[in-house]
Design an enzyme around this catalytic site. Structure first.
Site, PDB file in Angstrom:
ATOM      1  N   ALA A   1       3.291  -1.078   4.733  1.00 32.57           N
ATOM      2  CA  ALA A   1       2.807  -1.187   6.125  1.00 32.57           C
ATOM      3  C   ALA A   1       2.431  -2.619   6.502  1.00 32.57           C
ATOM      4  CB  ALA A   1       1.626  -0.241   6.334  1.00 32.57           C
TER       5      ALA A   1
ATOM      6  N   GLU B   1      12.864  -9.335   0.945  1.00 30.59           N
ATOM      7  CA  GLU B   1      12.071  -8.211   1.478  1.00 30.59           C
ATOM      8  C   GLU B   1      12.888  -6.938   1.288  1.00 30.59           C
ATOM      9  OE1 GLU B   1      11.239  -8.707   5.670  1.00 30.59           O
ATOM     10  OE2 GLU B   1      10.762  -6.578   5.903  1.00 30.59           O
TER      11      GLU B   1
ATOM     12  N   HIS C   1      12.971  -2.501   1.504  1.00 29.68           N
ATOM     13  CA  HIS C   1      12.378  -1.247   1.960  1.00 29.68           C
ATOM     14  C   HIS C   1      13.189  -0.094   1.404  1.00 29.68           C
ATOM     15  CE1 HIS C   1       9.701  -3.327   4.674  1.00 29.68           C
ATOM     16  NE2 HIS C   1      10.728  -4.100   4.991  1.00 29.68           N
TER      17      HIS C   1
ATOM     18  N   ASN D   1       8.180  -5.400  -1.394  1.00 30.42           N
ATOM     19  CA  ASN D   1       8.118  -4.332  -0.404  1.00 30.42           C
ATOM     20  C   ASN D   1       6.696  -4.376   0.145  1.00 30.42           C
ATOM     21  OD1 ASN D   1       7.953  -2.067   1.144  1.00 30.42           O
ATOM     22  ND2 ASN D   1       9.036  -0.740  -0.302  1.00 30.42           N
TER      23      ASN D   1
ATOM     24  N   TYR E   1      11.121   9.048   1.711  1.00 26.76           N
ATOM     25  CA  TYR E   1      11.160   8.072   0.610  1.00 26.76           C
ATOM     26  C   TYR E   1      11.891   8.581  -0.638  1.00 26.76           C
ATOM     27  CZ  TYR E   1       7.839   5.654   3.577  1.00 26.76           C
ATOM     28  OH  TYR E   1       7.256   5.018   4.646  1.00 26.76           O
TER      29      TYR E   1
ATOM     30  N   PRO F   1       0.776  -1.232   0.000  1.00 32.15           N
ATOM     31  CA  PRO F   1       0.000   0.000   0.000  1.00 32.15           C
ATOM     32  C   PRO F   1       0.812   1.289   0.000  1.00 32.15           C
ATOM     33  CG  PRO F   1      -0.285  -1.225   2.056  1.00 32.15           C
ATOM     34  CD  PRO F   1       0.447  -2.113   1.117  1.00 32.15           C
ATOM     35  N   ASN F   2       0.290   2.235  -0.750  1.00 34.68           N
ATOM     36  CA  ASN F   2       0.779   3.625  -0.826  1.00 34.68           C
ATOM     37  C   ASN F   2       2.057   3.797  -1.641  1.00 34.68           C
ATOM     38  OD1 ASN F   2      -1.316   4.710   0.917  1.00 34.68           O
ATOM     39  ND2 ASN F   2      -0.281   3.622   2.567  1.00 34.68           N
TER      40      ASN F   2
ATOM     41  N   ARG G   1       4.838  11.243  -1.833  1.00 30.81           N
ATOM     42  CA  ARG G   1       4.613  10.819  -0.446  1.00 30.81           C
ATOM     43  C   ARG G   1       5.886  11.018   0.396  1.00 30.81           C
ATOM     44  NH1 ARG G   1       4.587   4.514   1.411  1.00 30.81           N
ATOM     45  NH2 ARG G   1       4.016   4.855   3.573  1.00 30.81           N
TER      46      ARG G   1
ATOM     47  N   ARG H   1      13.316   4.408  12.317  1.00 32.29           N
ATOM     48  CA  ARG H   1      12.080   5.199  12.346  1.00 32.29           C
ATOM     49  C   ARG H   1      11.239   4.853  13.589  1.00 32.29           C
ATOM     50  NH1 ARG H   1       9.341   4.769   6.681  1.00 32.29           N
ATOM     51  NH2 ARG H   1       8.102   6.450   7.609  1.00 32.29           N
TER      52      ARG H   1
END
Ligand code: DQA
Length: 145
Positions: free
Chosen positions: A77, A101, A103, A74, A23, A10-11, A18, A110
């Site tokens: 969330a 995986e 990111h 990725n 990012y 998502p996103n 964003r 964070r």
């Protein structure tokens, strides 16, 4: 030619607009180009997809298992709480396919809720914190064997 599904949660289609301070300025289109160009150079047959739906993402993992494709994911969330996605990823790696995986940011630097990944424990490996280059690094690793 080795097959790779490059899956995004998502996103991530909002990349560029964003939270660019986290990012970066690269757009979703830039990410797709980077993956397609890198895969072509490495002789990998890669397909890039994005969804905001947990159900669709899990369906794509099932598809990867059925078509013997490695996966770069990725989970966005979903990384932090989707046991259903974890169970699908576990099936894939138990089937001896590889799942990396990735990111864009470094979630460990964070907020605390981002320090937990329910996916990492069933992934082949994890790459985080290198902006969209995290995807290129993942493809380079998959191309090695
Ligand atoms: C992310 C990190 C996640 O914590 C976040 O929810 C995302 C993107 C990253 O690529 O840095 O959506 O997976």
């Amino acid at each position: 030619m080795s097959k790779v599904l490059v899956l995004n949660g998502p996103n991530l289609s909002r990349l560029g607009a964003r939270e660019p301070e986290i990012y970066g300025n690269a757009s979703w289109a830039d990410l797709v180009s980077l993956v397609e160009n890198t895969a072509a150079k490495l002789n990998l047959a890669a397909e890039v997809r994005q969804t905001d739906s947990e159900s669709e993402l899990i369906g794509w993992i099932h598809e990867a298992i059925d078509s013997s494709s490695d996966v770069v994911i990725n989970p966005a969330a979903f990384t932090h709480y989707s046991y259903a996605l974890r169970d699908a990823c576990a099936m894939l790696t138990k089937a001896k396919l590889r799942l990396i995986e990735v990111h864009i940011s470094n979630p460990h630097a964070r907020e605390e809720f981002r320090h937990t990944s329910v996916i990492s424990g069933v992934a082949t490996g994890v790459i985080a914190g290198f902006g969209i280059d995290s995807y290129a690094l993942a493809l380079q690793q998959l191309a090695k064997s």
